[in-house]
Design a protein around this motif. Sequence first.
Motif, mmCIF file in Angstrom:
data_model
loop_
_atom_site.group_PDB
_atom_site.id
_atom_site.type_symbol
_atom_site.label_atom_id
_atom_site.label_comp_id
_atom_site.label_asym_id
_atom_site.label_seq_id
_atom_site.Cartn_x
_atom_site.Cartn_y
_atom_site.Cartn_z
ATOM 1 N N PRO A 17 42.807 40.475 43.038
ATOM 2 C CA PRO A 17 43.558 39.151 43.330
ATOM 3 C C PRO A 17 43.013 38.320 42.428
ATOM 4 O O PRO A 17 42.344 38.921 40.865
ATOM 5 N N LEU A 18 43.845 36.656 41.788
ATOM 6 C CA LEU A 18 43.112 35.814 41.651
ATOM 7 C C LEU A 18 42.920 35.327 42.264
ATOM 8 O O LEU A 18 43.622 34.469 43.361
ATOM 9 N N ALA A 19 41.202 34.640 41.904
ATOM 10 C CA ALA A 19 40.415 33.654 42.782
ATOM 11 C C ALA A 19 39.576 32.311 42.271
ATOM 12 O O ALA A 19 38.665 33.109 40.895
ATOM 13 N N VAL A 20 39.254 31.242 42.486
ATOM 14 C CA VAL A 20 38.784 30.377 41.999
ATOM 15 C C VAL A 20 38.272 29.145 43.376
ATOM 16 O O VAL A 20 38.757 29.478 43.427
ATOM 17 N N LEU A 21 37.047 29.478 43.036
ATOM 18 C CA LEU A 21 36.572 28.458 43.735
ATOM 19 C C LEU A 21 37.299 27.223 43.884
ATOM 20 O O LEU A 21 37.280 26.551 43.183
ATOM 21 N N GLN A 25 39.751 24.897 41.624
ATOM 22 C CA GLN A 25 41.304 24.878 41.542
ATOM 23 C C GLN A 25 41.852 23.551 40.405
ATOM 24 O O GLN A 25 40.856 22.082 41.643
ATOM 25 N N ARG A 26 42.830 23.741 40.045
ATOM 26 C CA ARG A 26 43.805 22.897 39.718
ATOM 27 C C ARG A 26 43.196 22.850 38.681
ATOM 28 O O ARG A 26 42.830 20.929 38.345
ATOM 29 N N GLN A 27 42.255 23.153 37.841
ATOM 30 C CA GLN A 27 41.941 22.619 36.714
ATOM 31 C C GLN A 27 42.179 23.059 35.382
ATOM 32 O O GLN A 27 41.369 23.476 34.345
ATOM 33 N N GLY A 28 43.118 24.547 36.062
ATOM 34 C CA GLY A 28 43.590 25.405 34.993
ATOM 35 C C GLY A 28 42.621 26.013 34.235
ATOM 36 O O GLY A 28 43.219 27.688 33.769
ATOM 37 N N ILE A 29 41.788 26.567 35.543
ATOM 38 C CA ILE A 29 41.140 27.785 35.420
ATOM 39 C C ILE A 29 41.594 29.361 35.859
ATOM 40 O O ILE A 29 41.868 30.554 34.930
ATOM 41 N N GLY A 30 42.966 29.124 36.675
ATOM 42 C CA GLY A 30 43.687 30.293 37.325
ATOM 43 C C GLY A 30 44.173 30.747 35.274
ATOM 44 O O GLY A 30 44.664 32.127 35.551
ATOM 45 N N ILE A 31 45.028 30.029 35.713
ATOM 46 C CA ILE A 31 45.838 30.419 34.349
ATOM 47 C C ILE A 31 45.422 30.874 33.009
ATOM 48 O O ILE A 31 46.110 31.400 32.588
ATOM 49 N N ALA A 32 43.957 29.904 33.092
ATOM 50 C CA ALA A 32 43.497 30.465 31.578
ATOM 51 C C ALA A 32 42.816 32.361 32.472
ATOM 52 O O ALA A 32 42.652 33.046 31.210
ATOM 53 N N ASP A 56 56.957 30.520 41.551
ATOM 54 C CA ASP A 56 56.145 29.575 41.469
ATOM 55 C C ASP A 56 54.693 29.257 39.915
ATOM 56 O O ASP A 56 54.745 28.843 39.730
ATOM 57 N N TYR A 57 53.975 29.246 41.086
ATOM 58 C CA TYR A 57 52.321 30.027 40.328
ATOM 59 C C TYR A 57 52.869 31.256 39.003
ATOM 60 O O TYR A 57 51.876 30.115 37.848
ATOM 61 N N TYR A 58 53.284 31.934 39.444
ATOM 62 C CA TYR A 58 52.773 33.128 38.289
ATOM 63 C C TYR A 58 53.880 32.951 37.347
ATOM 64 O O TYR A 58 54.046 33.309 35.644
ATOM 65 N N LYS A 59 55.357 32.275 37.383
ATOM 66 C CA LYS A 59 56.166 31.905 36.074
ATOM 67 C C LYS A 59 55.927 30.804 35.270
ATOM 68 O O LYS A 59 55.813 30.830 33.769
ATOM 69 N N LYS A 60 54.163 30.567 35.150
ATOM 70 C CA LYS A 60 53.755 29.060 34.297
ATOM 71 C C LYS A 60 52.858 30.639 33.581
ATOM 72 O O LYS A 60 52.912 29.748 32.412
ATOM 73 N N THR A 61 52.536 31.759 33.779
ATOM 74 C CA THR A 61 51.700 32.977 32.818
ATOM 75 C C THR A 61 52.582 33.623 32.414
ATOM 76 O O THR A 61 52.703 35.022 31.586
HETATM 77 C C1 LIG Z 1 45.936 30.613 43.285
HETATM 78 C C2 LIG Z 1 45.190 30.018 42.887
HETATM 79 C C3 LIG Z 1 44.411 31.346 41.829
HETATM 80 C C4 LIG Z 1 44.841 28.920 41.243
HETATM 81 O O1 LIG Z 1 43.715 28.890 40.380
HETATM 82 P P1 LIG Z 1 43.687 27.625 40.148
HETATM 83 O O2 LIG Z 1 42.578 27.166 38.858
HETATM 84 O O3 LIG Z 1 43.136 26.305 41.169
HETATM 85 O O4 LIG Z 1 44.799 27.379 39.579
HETATM 86 P P2 LIG Z 1 45.178 26.016 37.672
HETATM 87 O O5 LIG Z 1 44.690 25.335 37.788
HETATM 88 O O6 LIG Z 1 45.182 27.533 36.217
HETATM 89 O O7 LIG Z 1 47.059 25.737 38.204
HETATM 90 C C5 LIG Z 1 47.571 25.545 37.131
HETATM 91 C C6 LIG Z 1 49.068 25.334 37.695
HETATM 92 O O8 LIG Z 1 49.402 25.913 39.527
HETATM 93 C C7 LIG Z 1 49.633 25.065 40.127
HETATM 94 N N1 LIG Z 1 49.273 25.471 41.454
HETATM 95 C C8 LIG Z 1 48.340 25.536 41.769
HETATM 96 N N2 LIG Z 1 47.516 26.545 42.537
HETATM 97 C C9 LIG Z 1 48.861 26.648 43.753
HETATM 98 C C10 LIG Z 1 49.698 27.540 43.919
HETATM 99 N N3 LIG Z 1 48.849 28.040 45.043
HETATM 100 N N4 LIG Z 1 51.290 27.952 44.281
HETATM 101 C C11 LIG Z 1 51.893 26.977 43.490
HETATM 102 N N5 LIG Z 1 51.718 26.493 42.515
HETATM 103 C C12 LIG Z 1 50.106 26.425 41.943
HETATM 104 C C13 LIG Z 1 49.039 23.553 39.418
HETATM 105 O O9 LIG Z 1 49.233 22.966 40.267
HETATM 106 C C14 LIG Z 1 49.348 23.710 38.252
HETATM 107 O O10 LIG Z 1 50.156 23.240 37.923
HETATM 108 P P3 LIG Z 1 50.622 21.816 37.054
HETATM 109 O O11 LIG Z 1 50.471 22.572 35.716
HETATM 110 O O12 LIG Z 1 51.903 21.805 36.518
HETATM 111 O O13 LIG Z 1 50.559 20.850 37.637
HETATM 112 C C15 LIG Z 1 43.692 29.229 43.611
HETATM 113 O O14 LIG Z 1 44.232 28.227 44.231
HETATM 114 C C16 LIG Z 1 43.250 29.951 44.554
HETATM 115 O O15 LIG Z 1 42.120 31.011 44.351
HETATM 116 N N6 LIG Z 1 43.357 30.215 46.035
HETATM 117 C C17 LIG Z 1 43.097 31.185 46.485
HETATM 118 C C18 LIG Z 1 43.534 32.504 45.969
HETATM 119 C C19 LIG Z 1 45.246 32.973 46.119
HETATM 120 O O16 LIG Z 1 45.591 32.229 46.292
HETATM 121 N N7 LIG Z 1 45.471 33.675 45.886
HETATM 122 C C20 LIG Z 1 46.466 34.048 44.315
HETATM 123 C C21 LIG Z 1 47.060 35.496 45.603
HETATM 124 S S1 LIG Z 1 46.194 36.953 44.946
#
Ligand SMILES: CC(C)(COP(=O)(O)OP(=O)(O)OC[C@H]1O[C@@H](n2cnc3c(N)ncnc32)[C@H](O)[C@@H]1OP(=O)(O)O)[C@@H](O)C(=O)NCCC(=O)NCCS
Length: 106
Positions: A17-21, A25-32, A56-61
């Motif tokens: 999994p991928l998770a950020v507290l 969230q929404r500070q770029g940590i997930g993508i980093a 939509d999320y994973y295509k960003k990387t």
């Molecule tokens: C999904 C998750 C890991 C994202 O982490 P994050 O650090 O908030 O993500 P980032 O800040 O790196 O996101 C950057 C971009 O993704 C977008 N984004 C964030 N969460 C998103 C989601 N759930 N769906 C689609 N886009 C998302 C942001 O809007 C941002 O877009 P932008 O650059 O166009 O503004 C976090 O929301 C989380 O821990 N969620 C709960 C656990 C989960 O669902 N994990 C994924 C499945 S295992």
Amino acid sequence: MFTKILINNNEEIALAPLAVLPEYQRQGIGIALIEKGHSIARRMGYHYSVVLGSKDYYKKTGYEPAKNFGILAPFEVDSNNFMVKRLNNADKEINGVVNYAKEFKI
Ligand SMILES: CC(C)(COP(=O)(O)OP(=O)(O)OC[C@H]1O[C@@H](n2cnc3c(N)ncnc32)[C@H](O)[C@@H]1OP(=O)(O)O)[C@@H](O)C(=O)NCCC(=O)NCCS
């Protein structure tokens, strides 16, 4: 987290999994985190990372539908949400069904 998988007996990796507290969230940590993981995996010689999740999320990387590479999930899934990131441009075409680590009990 990245775990080892097998695709046609080739060792590759899966992201999950991928998770950020919530408060971070929404500070770029997930993508980093994903990009750092890719860079380490590339150095270790892996060719592909697979993920099941929000397209939509994973295509960003750089993830794209796994079916484009002939890589298939071992379960029923919307093919747009089962994705692959090619980690390096080495001449290594790998395709087949993903075999997850036994701990996932898939
Ligand atoms: C999904 C998750 C890991 C994202 O982490 P994050 O650090 O908030 O993500 P980032 O800040 O790196 O996101 C950057 C971009 O993704 C977008 N984004 C964030 N969460 C998103 C989601 N759930 N769906 C689609 N886009 C998302 C942001 O809007 C941002 O877009 P932008 O650059 O166009 O503004 C976090 O929301 C989380 O821990 N969620 C709960 C656990 C989960 O669902 N994990 C994924 C499945 S295992």
